[in-house]
Write a protein that holds these residues in place. Structure first.
Motif, short mmCIF file in Angstrom:
data_model
loop_
_atom_site.label_atom_id
_atom_site.label_comp_id
_atom_site.label_asym_id
_atom_site.label_seq_id
_atom_site.Cartn_x
_atom_site.Cartn_y
_atom_site.Cartn_z
N PHE A 140 0.84 -1.21 0.00
CA PHE A 140 0.00 0.00 0.00
C PHE A 140 0.87 1.26 0.00
CE2 PHE A 140 -4.65 -0.57 0.77
CZ PHE A 140 -4.70 -1.95 0.67
N ILE A 260 -7.85 -1.50 6.72
CA ILE A 260 -7.84 -2.72 5.90
C ILE A 260 -8.52 -3.83 6.69
CG2 ILE A 260 -6.37 -4.43 4.76
CD1 ILE A 260 -4.28 -2.28 4.36
N LEU A 282 -13.48 1.33 4.85
CA LEU A 282 -12.84 0.07 4.50
C LEU A 282 -12.14 0.24 3.17
CD1 LEU A 282 -14.44 -3.47 4.65
CD2 LEU A 282 -13.34 -2.65 2.57
N GLU A 284 -9.67 -1.76 0.22
CA GLU A 284 -9.12 -3.02 -0.27
C GLU A 284 -7.86 -2.80 -1.08
OE1 GLU A 284 -12.46 -6.05 -1.35
OE2 GLU A 284 -13.02 -4.08 -2.14
N ASP A 288 -8.22 2.69 -3.68
CA ASP A 288 -9.39 3.14 -2.93
C ASP A 288 -9.08 4.45 -2.20
OD1 ASP A 288 -10.88 0.94 -3.65
OD2 ASP A 288 -10.66 -0.11 -1.73
N ASP A 305 -2.92 -4.67 -4.65
CA ASP A 305 -3.89 -5.69 -4.25
C ASP A 305 -4.21 -6.65 -5.38
OD1 ASP A 305 -7.03 -4.29 -5.02
OD2 ASP A 305 -5.07 -3.53 -5.58
N ILE B 264 -8.28 -9.02 2.11
CA ILE B 264 -8.43 -8.25 0.87
C ILE B 264 -7.92 -9.04 -0.33
CG2 ILE B 264 -8.35 -5.99 1.98
CD1 ILE B 264 -5.40 -5.80 1.12
N HIS B 265 -7.26 -10.17 -0.07
CA HIS B 265 -6.75 -10.99 -1.17
C HIS B 265 -7.69 -12.14 -1.51
CE1 HIS B 265 -3.03 -8.75 -0.84
NE2 HIS B 265 -3.11 -8.92 0.47
#
Lengths: 371, 371
Positions: A140, A260, A282, A284, A288, A305, B264-265
């Motif tokens: 991230f 997350i 939230l 992902e 986002d 991701d 998230i995966h």
């Protein structure tokens, strides 16, 4: 862009580092008399109009080591052109931090001062992170930094360190806000990371040189992390953790909070889930966050991701398929795969050495997906 | 509480099962003329005042197999006292479903009809669930059912089946809303589960006997699942899945939507995360749901047509009083009531048939409170 002269520095340190003078009182004195040098041109009687008598008396007796602190700070500044002491009125003082209710009076900085004016995002989380949490923090932060956001974190073990490392991969770089004097590094094993951040990013502290890593410093430091940033991303956090303090401070400062999600069976996701229940967004993917902050998408490289392993590769490994994305016990995996425990253990060890599976406390295994 | 006589059944089936007559048109005819028998006492000219000419013409020519459908439906009803056909006006018709914009005109039911008036929660999710997803579905449903909520789902493979199985462990039991006629089971491997639900819970369908599992039936069926329930929990769902349709319908019906987060995966968590982003409540435990629905406060206000007997009569029942609010063994109840076991067993069976006591695995009995 540091404090211009030594006398001014001495007056600031006398004001800020006198025991018993809190930031509130210091701000009142500055508001009443002007810069610290002007404060000290007034007699203690005048100070008593603004602060309680005990504080006025304390100001009249500078701490014994003040001269030494001024000297060491001056030497520290002189040793490297990229070191600075910023005051509240400095044009380089970070604008977003100035908008908070309790901005530090002095900021010690080492590195690229211009990062303090860049749009930034705080990325924080547990010191006791899972392997997947560390990978998420790194991915991230790298994506956000490539998207032009400077990543702010706290140089702690775990999520913080991974976030700094990921952010150093992108143009946004990183700011480490520490809870010690800038002549110290805590934790010690982050000394190489701190040196790299001083060279490629920015180290920041409100604490004077020599300040050891006192426990009380860190929660207070957290308001600077959240206050510098447009929003705070919590990657992994237990309930009642420092990261939740940072998130709460971000909300109080009117900033966004992102979290997350993870397995409901993972203690390290509890804090994030609590935040989402309280209204945090939230997320992902780093995308986002960029969208939420109305920033353009990062151009380079795939989002962190994006499912790294193709379904085919996953289908090819029955143990990874059986693991899914939640922590699982060996017994559960025996049941899911039908493999003998010994064979399963051997394969898990292989996967662990390949970095595709992590062994968690409590004999749990978890898959690690890479961005 | 079924359709009272065969002529009435025939008129309902003629109205509802005439090709080209949608539920909207059928409702218009009922509104204009009264019950179906009254509709058919009017000439086609009168129908044309209410529905388009082609539909009026279709109504004048009942489908050729109508008599056979009436006969088979009548035989199906006669074969088991726990089978029912409910019409919109039936007191046993579920109240919450009646509040939706498109309630089914006819409902076929097999099992414990009183479950239609119990406070309920829909638990749905992917047919291609992870092992953890299945376990979560089972555990949440069991907890919710023990908390007094009836668990509504769709008898599908994956999450649905696990939810039904979990719910059968608790007093709340379960309702399976299927997309076929009640004389069929889809998927076939759920035949034993369907039989158990007909015995201990309730099977429900708006489709006539003989209806095969046409793909188009299932999304339409989903409005009944969400419409029966106070809220819908999505356990695991991919993006663009039927479960997200159910969740959307729940929102349109003004009901709560809950979703369980995950990695998230994990593709199977994407749908849940999308729902949470859109405002669904993130839940980590069944307790989160019970609290959100303000239960047991919610179950404190009895829905209309709930218990045929007054609270006073219930309070006066020594077996219910002896049961208290925790599961109890027969031996414990013998000790508490002082009744002979045979007499106690007979009374427990009566209470079970009235839906006021549930028989749990392990020879445990539990009171079913709706007041």
């Amino acid at each position: 862009m540091s404090v211009p002269d030594r006398d001014e520095l001495a007056a600031w340190l006398r004001l800020v580092e006198t025991p018993g003078i809190g930031r509130d009182s210091a701000r009142k004195l500055l508001a009443a008399f002007g810069p610290p040098q002007a404060v000290f041109e007034h007699p203690p009687d005048a100070w008593r109009e603004v602060v309680p008598p005990a504080q006025a008396a304390a100001l009249a007796r500078p701490r014994e080591d003040l001269a030494a602190l001024v000297e060491s700070t001056w030497q520290w500044l002189a040793a490297d052109a990229h070191r600075h002491v910023l005051t509240l009125g400095d044009p380089a003082y970070p604008r977003l931090l100035l908008e908070t209710t309790d901005p530090p009076l002095l900021l010690y900085a080492a590195g690229r001062l211009e990062l303090l004016q860049a749009p930034s995002i705080a990325v924080v989380g547990s010191r006791h992170a899972t392997a997947q949490g560390l990978e998420n923090a790194r991915a991230f932060a790298a994506h956000l930094s490539r998207g032009g956001l400077t990543v702010v974190s706290g140089l702690a073990a775990g999520i913080d360190g991974a976030a700094h490392e990921g952010a150093l991969e992108g143009a946004g770089s990183t700011i480490a806000v520490v809870g010690t004097g800038l002549d110290r590094v805590y934790p010690k094993r982050h000394a190489p990371l701190a040196a790299r951040i001083a060279a490629e990013g920015l180290l920041l502290s409100e604490y004077p040189l020599g300040m050891p890593p006192l426990a009380g410093n860190f929660p207070r430091r957290n308001r600077i992390i959240s206050g510098l940033a447009l929003g705070t991303l919590v990657v992994e956090a237990a309930l009642q953790s420092g990261s939740l303090i940072t998130a709460r401070l971000a909300l109080e400062q009117g900033r966004e909070v992102f979290a997350i999600p993870g397995s409901i069976h993972a203690p390290q996701s509890r804090g994030c889930h609590a935040l989402i229940k309280q209204g945090a967004k939230l997320v992902e993917s780093a995308q986002d966050i960029l969208e939420e902050l109305h920033l353009p998408a990062a151009s380079a490289s795939p989002p962190p991701d994006a499912a790294p392993e193709s379904p085919a590769a996953e289908a090819g490994d029955p143990v990874l398929a059986a693991l899914g994305h939640d922590p699982a016990t060996l017994d559960a995996l025996v049941a899911r795969t039908g493999w003998p425990a010994a064979q399963l253990n051997a394969r898990l060890l292989e996967l662990e050495l390949e970095g595709r599976v992590a062994r968690l406390p409590g004999q749990l295994f978890q898959r690690v997906d890479r961005g």
